[in-house]
Scaffold this active site. Sequence first.
Site, PDB file in Angstrom:
ATOM      1  N   SER A  59       0.823  -1.305   0.046  1.00 48.95           N
ATOM      2  CA  SER A  59      -0.228  -0.102  -0.083  1.00 48.95           C
ATOM      3  C   SER A  59       0.807   1.276   0.197  1.00 48.95           C
ATOM      4  O   SER A  59       0.285   2.311  -0.437  1.00 48.95           O
ATOM      5  CB  SER A  59      -0.875   0.063   1.040  1.00 48.95           C
ATOM      6  OG  SER A  59      -0.052  -0.196   2.393  1.00 48.95           O
ATOM      7  N   ASP A  70      -3.098   8.098   7.924  1.00 46.96           N
ATOM      8  CA  ASP A  70      -4.087   7.247   8.596  1.00 46.96           C
ATOM      9  C   ASP A  70      -2.940   6.259   9.833  1.00 46.96           C
ATOM     10  O   ASP A  70      -1.924   6.736  10.005  1.00 46.96           O
ATOM     11  CB  ASP A  70      -4.826   6.151   7.919  1.00 46.96           C
ATOM     12  CG  ASP A  70      -3.780   5.457   6.834  1.00 46.96           C
ATOM     13  OD1 ASP A  70      -2.709   5.193   7.322  1.00 46.96           O
ATOM     14  OD2 ASP A  70      -4.457   4.635   6.028  1.00 46.96           O
ATOM     15  N   HIS A 123      -0.177   4.731   7.234  1.00 53.47           N
ATOM     16  CA  HIS A 123       0.395   5.156   5.945  1.00 53.47           C
ATOM     17  C   HIS A 123       0.860   6.991   6.203  1.00 53.47           C
ATOM     18  O   HIS A 123       0.174   7.382   6.901  1.00 53.47           O
ATOM     19  CB  HIS A 123      -0.415   5.093   4.717  1.00 53.47           C
ATOM     20  CG  HIS A 123      -0.861   3.739   4.314  1.00 53.47           C
ATOM     21  ND1 HIS A 123      -2.065   3.371   4.732  1.00 53.47           N
ATOM     22  CD2 HIS A 123      -0.279   2.890   3.964  1.00 53.47           C
ATOM     23  CE1 HIS A 123      -2.362   2.079   4.618  1.00 53.47           C
ATOM     24  NE2 HIS A 123      -1.049   1.815   3.927  1.00 53.47           N
TER      25      HIS A 123
END
Length: 359
Positions: free
Chosen positions: A39, A322, A325
């Site tokens: 991600s 978040d 990340h």
Amino acid sequence: MAREIVKPLWTLFSAIFLIYLVNGAAQPQVPCYFIFGDSLSDNGNNNPLLTLAKANFPPYGIDFPRGPTGRFSNGRNLVDAVAELLGLDNYIPPFATARGMELLKGVNYASGSAGIRNETGRQTGQIISMDMQLQNHQSIVKQIASFWGNNDSSAEEYLGKCIYTVGMGTNDYILNYFVSLSSTSLQYTPDQYARVLVEQYSQQLRTLYNFGARKIVLFGLGPLGSIPYEVAACGTKGSSCVSYINNAVQIFNWRLISLVQELNSNLRNAKFIYIDYYGIGSSYALSQGSLISNVSCCEVKGGACIAFQIPCRNRTQYIFWDGIHPTEATNVVIAARAYKAKFLTDAFPYDINRLAQPS
Ligand SMILES: *[C@@H]1O[C@H](CO)[C@@H](O)[C@H](O)[C@H]1NC(C)=O
Ligand SMILES: *[C@@H]1O[C@H](CO)[C@@H](O)[C@H](O)[C@H]1NC(C)=O
Ligand SMILES: *[C@@H]1O[C@H](CO)[C@@H](O)[C@H](O)[C@H]1NC(C)=O
Ligand SMILES: *[C@@H]1O[C@H](CO)[C@@H](O)[C@H](O)[C@H]1NC(C)=O
């Protein structure tokens, strides 16, 4: 009279045109950029998959010109920033949508929740593991070879000029080993786990080399114990839990540095480099004491932003977007130091800028 005005105007226009020519015609440092990862690099590959690991809804993308795209950040992610530094005029398209001649500029195969190990991240649903990303790359390499009438040596020469970045392993820890009572944690000590992970990674990187990659950037793992998601998971166990995680991750990083040395000496013309994501991330957070690093910018559930919630107002004040990340601001700083090392330890044996030089 008119002539006196026209001449300086004309001179001005020519000057602007020249500047445009020089800048506009500026060549990117490399013709192509291929991206493997999770991600931290995904830019939309999970959008069509049945998975919880998605970021194609607000507030993700709040600072990205195209809004939510599947990038796990408020704006640009790490590889977007690297692409800009390489002088590429567009971000690299995700494998999910890349087609036709644009494949020549590179493809992004990264998938949120994915790992080195096939089972990593499966609890979130469909994801594209490193082995599957390599299979996808194999199909793209075939298409690229067809652009040269299947002349493999020409295609290989081209593919050898591209930059490849690979950022894998984070989820093999946070969505696998550190999940309580995971079978890997019952089976392996942190030292043994780092060894089996890096052995499998080594095979995967050799496969990538066999598909023609020669200039390969490996992102090390960050201080995963210190991300808000893990700090929250550690809860009352506190700092010993956080440092247990950080220590385990550093064992992986040390083994990865050894792997870089080994691959560079054993694979002909291979240029692997290691980026000290851990050191860059930690020193950045420390040096910018006013930045908030213990709380995420958006409101989270299970590490991800809750859809449609209003995030913090000033994103540049936060290290984390978040629970897992980084914000765009953090990504840009890490990419800048990966591209042009600020300290000797930022990149080993040298930085992306040097790797990208013609060889
Ligand atoms: C990886 O896991 C998926 C789903 O569990 C399975 O279908 C696939 O065959 C596995 N691939 C490999 C290479 O083990
Ligand atoms: C492939 O291209 C190279 C360079 O253009 C050329 O020298 C070589 O003969 C070609 N090989 C085949 C099999 O066509
Ligand atoms: C984050 O750090 C600040 C400043 O050190 C502190 O006041 C705050 O309580 C911390 N918040 C959490 C959730 O730990
Ligand atoms: C946002 O935060 C940064 C970093 O602390 C600061 O330099 C900037 O002035 C802030 N911007 C606003 C609009 O408050």
